[in-house]
Design a protein around this motif. Structure first.
Motif: not given
Length: 226
Positions: A225-226, A181-186, A211-220, A197-205
């Motif tokens: 978790l919400k 909880q409060r962890g981060t995946i980049i 229960n996950f939220q997305l923020k975009v920083r540059h190409t990250l 393919g990277s974006a497609r995999a993330v969008d499918e996930f």
């Protein structure tokens, strides 16, 4: 300097990793290339003394693992910090990129072919040792071949830089159930036209994990978790 991760992205990765230092769980990196980001994350952990105890520079190796372990010195008092030991797990095929799938199709990404970005495990290990980093585990394997025993039970921070659809999809499958909880995946290359393919995999996930939220920083792509 890592020629695949920009200075601005590196700063953001380190900022987010710093915010996870006091969260339970280990750090992981899936796709280390030359180990430049690995060294910076290892230095961050060491600088903030996340082991909580004095460290002896004990290194043991096998064919698959290099591990510098935290070990209390009998001649030194324990640190005031009660932070549990944080290990840093690094995974890579050390065979370059795998074959692309249809999800990776891009006219702009012709340079990213199977076998590209090849770096030996020996080179990365040498860089880790040169920087005298502790408590590092390096695992040579394709991500699909990783088993439960190869991963920490809880993850505070993960940097996924597998470039291609299948690698990112597998990385998220491995990391998400273990994320604290409060962890981060980049995820790197989220909006990189050369590596769609990277974006497609993330969008499918995200579609299957509301229960996950997305923020975009540059190409990250920053997933939490919400």
């Amino acid at each position: 300097m890592n020629d695949q991760v920009t200075p601005a992205e590196t700063s953001e990765i380190l900022r987010l990793a710093t915010s996870c230092l006091e969260i339970p769980g280990d750090f992981v990196e899936l796709g280390c290339y030359r180990g430049d980001t690995s060294v910076l994350l290892g230095k961050l952990l060491q600088k903030h003394a996340t082991c909580g105890k004095p460290v002896d520079n004990m290194c043991k190796s096998t064919n698959n693992i290099v591990e510098k372990q935290c070990k209390t010195s009998p001649n030194k008092p324990e640190s005031v910090s009660s932070t549990p030991v944080k290990r840093f797990w690094i995974y890579d095929s050390f065979a370059g990129l795998p074959d692309k799938t249809l999800e990776d199709s891009s006219g702009a990404g012709q340079n990213f072919q199977a076998g590209e970005l090849f770096v030996t495990k020996r080179e990365v290990i040498a860089k880790i040792r040169k920087n005298n980093l502790h408590n590092i585990i390096v695992k040579k394997a394709w991500f699909d071949d990783l088993a439960n025993k190869d991963l920490p039970s809880e993850i505070a921070f993960a940097f996924c830089d597998g470039d291609l659809y299948s690698s990112i999809k597998t990385s998220l499958k491995l990391v998400a159930p273990r994320l604290a909880q409060r962890g981060t995946i980049i995820v790197h290359d989220y909006n990189n036209p050369e590596l769609p393919g990277s974006a497609r995999a993330v969008d499918e996930f995200l579609h299957s994990h509301p229960n996950f939220q997305l923020k975009v920083r540059h190409t990250l792509a920053v997933l939490q978790l919400k």
